[in-house]
Design an enzyme around this catalytic site. Sequence first.
Site: not given
Length: 427
Positions: A190, A267, A160
């Site tokens: 992911d 992230s 993402h």
Amino acid sequence: MSTYPQPQSNPNETLNSAPRSHRRKVAKQSAAALALVLLGVGVGVGGDYLFAHNSMVTGTSAVAQSNSPEANKKATQSQPSDDAQPYNRIAEIVQQVGPAVVRIDSSRTVNNPNADLFNEPFFRNFFGSQMPQMPDKEVQKGTGSGFIINDNGTILTNAHVVDGAEQVTVTLKDGRTFEGKVMGKDPVTDVAVVKIAANNLPTLKIGDSNSLQPGEMAIAIGNPMGLDNTVTEGIISATGRTAGQVGVPDKRVDFIQTDAAINPGNSGGPLLNQRGEVIGINTAIIQGAQGLGFAIPIDTARRISDQLIASGKVEHPFLGIQMVTLTPEVKQEINSNPNSGLSVYEDKGVLVVRVVPDSPADKAGLRAGDVIEQVNGQPVEDADALQEAVENSGVGKNLELGLKRNGQEMNLAVKAGAYPTAQAETN
């Protein structure tokens, strides 16, 4: 900076690798107050420093006293000084691995949601010749983290973080900047791989996430809120958190849970153990909670990244069913709902709520209302266990399903198909 939130999901309900648009809620949401956020810009870990202090001898000295000035001098030198600095293992780890952690900036062009608004007759009549000009497109930018796993410029991050990116820029700790090429991304787990044109780069050592125990120290390095090379520390809170428990049943990951102080920008960055080895990729948080952060185990990420490097894609097996874990409460709710269209006779197992047309399950004759109790002779008690069994089967492999239909036992063989990647990326 932007974030990429996932919609709230029922942990007890999952669509076995079928499009999320086909899902509908069957059971009550057990985690309605919690919304998982996949931070295209962040995950981190917070805590305090761990010091290994020098030992101090109190009471009677263990050092023999002597009237000799030379002996007394040596004895004095052997005692710890008040000015001595405590040994800091975290600082040592950061110095070793920090240069291999990178910042990833991505940008993409999307439709401007306000463009059509100003084309409405009301606004045109109101503003007249002073009507503001709104561009049809706008550029969205995001920042995340990543880490180098090969000295030739191979970088791991979250899917993402680079999803839909038209331009990817990678910045090293020493300030050098490179254009990044997305070698492949897998929205189901992911995980993404980015490549830069560089050699002799610092790398991180891969650890073993399968042997993790709750309570072990965890260290995160990333770029939260634009603050590059931020270091935080905590512990492993739990392992094996299923996608259903976390609230993202469309993902196929058993997450590591940490008491992470989560911030946008971490992230895709590494979660490290006390030896400075990567044990996970920081990925998500529970919105509105504290100390509930999640990371993709590095064993999963490495398996996926190997496939992405080799072919640019990952094939996930799927059946094509919408399913829910049966409990007496779920059974009662379904049977009392005249709009459910189902009659449930069992108190446990995995209820097939819907079969996707033309899917492997549909071709094998699986029907809505079937209750799956076994896969290849092994019992399955919940939807997560069935999902795991399908994932481990492999594309094109047969699965022998033991099930009950209208209370009658029967067996069906289903050949797992390949998950439609385009649908996964859309979802």
